[in-house]
Design a protein around this motif. Structure first.
Motif, PDB file in Angstrom:
ATOM      1  N   LYS A   6       0.826  -1.208   0.000  1.00  0.00           N
ATOM      2  CA  LYS A   6       0.000   0.000   0.000  1.00  0.00           C
ATOM      3  C   LYS A   6       0.862   1.261   0.000  1.00  0.00           C
ATOM      4  CE  LYS A   6      -4.107   1.765   2.292  1.00  0.00           C
ATOM      5  NZ  LYS A   6      -5.056   1.575   3.379  1.00  0.00           N
ATOM      6  N   ARG A  67     -10.011   6.479  -0.423  1.00  0.00           N
ATOM      7  CA  ARG A  67      -9.191   6.058   0.722  1.00  0.00           C
ATOM      8  C   ARG A  67      -9.392   6.982   1.919  1.00  0.00           C
ATOM      9  NH1 ARG A  67      -2.879   5.580   0.264  1.00  0.00           N
ATOM     10  NH2 ARG A  67      -3.530   3.950  -1.162  1.00  0.00           N
ATOM     11  N   TYR A  68      -9.401   8.274   1.672  1.00  0.00           N
ATOM     12  CA  TYR A  68      -9.477   9.237   2.762  1.00  0.00           C
ATOM     13  C   TYR A  68     -10.912   9.611   3.118  1.00  0.00           C
ATOM     14  CZ  TYR A  68      -4.508   9.512   1.893  1.00  0.00           C
ATOM     15  OH  TYR A  68      -3.188   9.190   1.722  1.00  0.00           O
ATOM     16  N   GLY A  69     -11.891   8.922   2.520  1.00  0.00           N
ATOM     17  CA  GLY A  69     -13.286   9.161   2.851  1.00  0.00           C
ATOM     18  C   GLY A  69     -13.804  10.510   2.406  1.00  0.00           C
ATOM     19  N   VAL A  90     -20.408  -1.502   5.323  1.00  0.00           N
ATOM     20  CA  VAL A  90     -19.333  -0.992   4.454  1.00  0.00           C
ATOM     21  C   VAL A  90     -18.922  -2.042   3.432  1.00  0.00           C
ATOM     22  CG1 VAL A  90     -16.900  -0.301   4.453  1.00  0.00           C
ATOM     23  CG2 VAL A  90     -18.479   0.734   6.076  1.00  0.00           C
ATOM     24  N   ASN A  94     -19.413  -1.270  -0.483  1.00  0.00           N
ATOM     25  CA  ASN A  94     -18.198  -1.238  -1.300  1.00  0.00           C
ATOM     26  C   ASN A  94     -18.175  -2.368  -2.320  1.00  0.00           C
ATOM     27  OD1 ASN A  94     -17.361   1.051  -0.022  1.00  0.00           O
ATOM     28  ND2 ASN A  94     -15.782   0.073   1.196  1.00  0.00           N
ATOM     29  N   GLU A 144      -8.717   0.770  -4.177  1.00  0.00           N
ATOM     30  CA  GLU A 144      -8.894   1.508  -2.926  1.00  0.00           C
ATOM     31  C   GLU A 144     -10.085   0.982  -2.132  1.00  0.00           C
ATOM     32  OE1 GLU A 144      -6.971   3.507  -1.400  1.00  0.00           O
ATOM     33  OE2 GLU A 144      -5.544   3.896  -3.000  1.00  0.00           O
ATOM     34  N   LEU A 145     -11.155   0.611  -2.825  1.00  0.00           N
ATOM     35  CA  LEU A 145     -12.308   0.053  -2.132  1.00  0.00           C
ATOM     36  C   LEU A 145     -11.965  -1.283  -1.470  1.00  0.00           C
ATOM     37  CD1 LEU A 145     -15.097   0.923  -4.708  1.00  0.00           C
ATOM     38  CD2 LEU A 145     -14.894   1.826  -2.400  1.00  0.00           C
ATOM     39  N   THR A 148     -10.075  -0.519   1.552  1.00  0.00           N
ATOM     40  CA  THR A 148     -10.989  -0.008   2.575  1.00  0.00           C
ATOM     41  C   THR A 148     -11.707  -1.148   3.286  1.00  0.00           C
ATOM     42  OG1 THR A 148     -11.333   2.016   1.294  1.00  0.00           O
ATOM     43  CG2 THR A 148     -12.962   1.523   2.981  1.00  0.00           C
ATOM     44  N   SER A 151      -9.110  -2.934   5.545  1.00  0.00           N
ATOM     45  CA  SER A 151      -8.752  -2.152   6.730  1.00  0.00           C
ATOM     46  C   SER A 151      -9.924  -2.037   7.699  1.00  0.00           C
ATOM     47  CB  SER A 151      -8.243  -0.773   6.343  1.00  0.00           C
ATOM     48  OG  SER A 151      -9.256  -0.010   5.760  1.00  0.00           O
ATOM     49  N   LYS A 152     -11.150  -2.020   7.189  1.00  0.00           N
ATOM     50  CA  LYS A 152     -12.328  -1.943   8.060  1.00  0.00           C
ATOM     51  C   LYS A 152     -12.436  -3.199   8.922  1.00  0.00           C
ATOM     52  CE  LYS A 152     -15.873   0.708   8.878  1.00  0.00           C
ATOM     53  NZ  LYS A 152     -15.668   2.011   9.460  1.00  0.00           N
TER      54      LYS A 152
END
Length: 156
Positions: A6, A67-69, A90, A94, A144-145, A148, A151-152
């Motif tokens: 990443k 990525r940064y919302g 999410v 996503n 990126e999704l 996400t 990471s969630k």
């Protein structure tokens, strides 16, 4: 391992974005100067180059905004849910976005192959390059999704 991938991915995207910002600035500046000073040769492709760079930049930066919302979204429901249900929500949202963007990227590639014989007016660049940039941008958003979602689920 995923964190290192990443980091490298982010560095590459940031370098590409910097290039896509600098090139239009230089191109437009040259176009303006060449119109005002007669000793500088006038090139008609400077505006078109800036336009294509801006289109590319929008699609590359769209992935970082995910990525940064910073993309448009409704968070009223996600704030009211527990952590477990927020993760599930999410992931579902996503995943649906990934499916839609994957279909659009695929169709964009198909269109680029069909319309690839056209060229841009000033640069004489094949238009398929511009269409492929759109598909690449959509694929970057999908990446990126996926990051996400991962990471969630790793959050405590």
């Amino acid at each position: 391992m995923l964190l290192k991938v990443k980091k490298v991915y982010t560095y590459i995207i940031e370098v590409i974005v910097c290039i896509l910002i600098i090139v239009p600035i230089l191109s437009i500046t040259y176009g303006i100067l060449s119109r005002n000073f007669t000793f500088i040769p006038i090139y008609i492709w400077t505006e078109e180059l800036a336009r294509f760079c801006m289109i590319g930049m929008v699609f590359v930066v769209a992935g970082l905004s995910v990525r940064y919302g910073m993309h448009l979204g409704f968070d009223l429901l996600s704030k009211a849910l527990s952590i477990k249900w927020n993760r599930i929500l999410v992931t579902i949202i996503n995943s649906m976005i990934i499916v839609v963007l994957s279909i659009v990227a695929f169709e964009t590639v198909m269109y680029a192959q069909v319309a690839g014989f056209r060229t841009s007016p000033a640069l004489k660049m094949p238009m398929s390059i511009a269409y492929f940039v759109i598909a690449i941008g959509l694929i970057l958003i999908v990446i990126e999704l996926i990051f996400t979602i991962i990471s969630k689920w790793k959050e405590e």
